[in-house]
Scaffold this active site. Structure first.
Site, PDB file in Angstrom:
ATOM      1  N   SER A   1       0.836  -1.190   0.000  1.00  0.00           N
ATOM      2  CA  SER A   1       0.000   0.000   0.000  1.00  0.00           C
ATOM      3  C   SER A   1       0.880   1.252   0.000  1.00  0.00           C
ATOM      4  CB  SER A   1      -0.945  -0.042   1.209  1.00  0.00           C
ATOM      5  OG  SER A   1      -1.943   0.942   1.128  1.00  0.00           O
TER       6      SER A   1
ATOM      7  N   ARG B   1     -12.089   6.187  10.028  1.00  0.00           N
ATOM      8  CA  ARG B   1     -11.664   4.781  10.018  1.00  0.00           C
ATOM      9  C   ARG B   1     -12.717   3.886   9.374  1.00  0.00           C
ATOM     10  NH1 ARG B   1      -7.617   1.396   9.315  1.00  0.00           N
ATOM     11  NH2 ARG B   1      -7.777  -0.503  10.561  1.00  0.00           N
TER      12      ARG B   1
ATOM     13  N   ASP C   1      -8.791  -6.405  -4.867  1.00  0.00           N
ATOM     14  CA  ASP C   1      -8.408  -5.111  -4.290  1.00  0.00           C
ATOM     15  C   ASP C   1      -8.897  -4.012  -5.220  1.00  0.00           C
ATOM     16  OD1 ASP C   1      -7.207  -2.871  -3.234  1.00  0.00           O
ATOM     17  OD2 ASP C   1      -5.171  -3.687  -3.231  1.00  0.00           O
TER      18      ASP C   1
ATOM     19  N   HIS D   1      -8.080  -5.229  -0.398  1.00  0.00           N
ATOM     20  CA  HIS D   1      -6.785  -4.592  -0.153  1.00  0.00           C
ATOM     21  C   HIS D   1      -6.071  -5.190   1.057  1.00  0.00           C
ATOM     22  CE1 HIS D   1      -3.741  -1.537  -0.483  1.00  0.00           C
ATOM     23  NE2 HIS D   1      -4.008  -1.044   0.719  1.00  0.00           N
TER      24      HIS D   1
END
Length: 381
Positions: free
Chosen positions: A154, A224, A319, A352
């Site tokens: 990432s 979040r 992803d 992901h």
């Protein structure tokens, strides 16, 4: 090291730098500290070092556990350790907490020597390139002139790519996992929504919430929750939660009816308990700004022309935040510059977050790649 392949108890270290660091923005960080951990041993030739770069909410604590907190296991413990894909019996592994973070390195919560108060919103905006330059200084102090590999997933993969571009003579291999050469417009949009949730929280106080003794928890929780949705695939959420209700009937309220709602709220509440709001703003902006081809008119192949490292690039088919197409853009640019590239697109259901999990095919590819590196350097120590 225990029988389960852990590096065992680890100790975080801090290194202070008093040479000013000029940032991409033009701002200067007069002095700063970096917190880091190391695993394995540096060999006599000093050529078996691997730098692991962390993503948004991770840190220097890559593997192992703390003796006084045995449940705090490193975020990539399934990847790094004796006998694991990145084998600490062969490699000297370094995890560094980036400047601007909230896990020990100098960041918004640190004291500004000019005022005696936390930097807060006065902490300068940092970029991926700034992090790489700071990491290079740490490597200098540790006597490492060239890494066997720089690795990350990432945002960590962006750092690995930047290392290969900015310091081509110091990187033999770059391992870029579930990453991209730049964010898509949709990704920037998700980051902006998350930032606005924080900034609009009444407890944010323009980033100076420290002096008020509060935390913008509601904003952090929403940020979040937004982020977590993008880390998972639809299939993974459906398999784990479906449309399952916490109770048998609808409550006809705006409380928690569905299991997915309960899960997201839990993740948000937990995150707000340990992450700094100003750090979240900084790191998501660093994600937005990363674009090595910006200086070459969008030509990624030209931007990567200085690269000499060999690459392993890995993506995951589910992803959708860092889609395989983004990885293939990196691969195509590298191939056009005649670099050696190994590319794998893994079939994994987890979206992901798959880069953090111990998928057998994924780990097998990484293991094989590092075994080849080890053979080239004589097996490490």
């Amino acid at each position: 090291m225990d029988a389960k392949g852990s590096v065992g108890p680890v100790v975080a270290q801090a290194m202070h730098f008093d040479t000013p660091l000029k940032l991409s923005s033009g701002a200067v960080l007069g002095d700063y500290s970096l917190v880091y951990e190391t695993y394995g041993e540096l060999n006599a030739a000093r050529d078996n070092a691997v730098l692991v770069c962390h993503a948004l909410n991770a840190s220097h604590h890559v593997a192992g556990y703390y003796a006084d907190k045995p449940t705090e296991i490193g975020w990539w413990d399934n990847m790094v350790g004796p006998g694991k894909p990145l084998d600490t019996g062969r490699f000297f592994v370094i995890g560094v907490n980036n400047i601007g973070s909230c896990f020990g390195s100098t960041g918004p919560g640190s004291i500004d020597p000019a005022t005696g108060d936390p930097f807060g919103p006065d902490f300068p905006v940092v970029t991926v390139e700034d992090w790489v330059h700071a990491q290079a200084r740490l490597a200098d102090r540790l006597g490492i002139t060239r890494f066997a590999a720089v690795m990350g997933g990432s945002l960590g993969g962006m750092q690995a790519l930047a290392w290969a571009q900015l310091y081509p003579d110091r990187v033999a291999h770059a391992v870029v996992i579930a990453s991209a050469a730049k964010l898509t417009t949709q990704n920037i949009a998700f980051n902006e929504v998350a930032r606005r949730a924080i900034i609009n929280d009444p407890d944010f106080h323009g980033g100076r919430f420290y002096r008020h003794g509060v935390v913008p928890r509601r904003g952090l929780e929403v940020a979040r929750m937004i982020g977590h949705i993008t880390y998972l695939s639809d299939d993974a959420m459906a398999a784990k939660f479906g449309r399952n209700l916490r109770n048998e009937e609808y409550s006809f309220s705006f409380g928690v009816d569905f299991e997915i709602e309960s899960y997201l709220r839990y993740q948000g509440e937990k995150f707000a308990g340990y992450f700094d709001a100003n750090t979240y703003l900084l790191i998501t902006r660093a994600l937005d700004y990363f674009d090595p081809a910006r200086a070459t008119g969008g030509r990624l192949d030209e931007a990567l022309a200085p690269v000499t490292a060999d690459f392993l690039v890995v993506s995951f088919n589910t992803d959708w935040r860092f889609a395989p197409a983004r990885s293939r853009e990196i691969v195509e640019a590298l191939l056009s510059t005649k670099r050696h590239v190994t590319y794998a697109e893994i079939q994994a259901a987890h979206g992901h977050d798959a880069f953090l999990l111990a998928d057998r095919q994924y780990h097998g590819i990484v293991r094989g790649y590092f075994e080849r590196i080890a053979r080239r350097i004589g097996g490490g120590s």
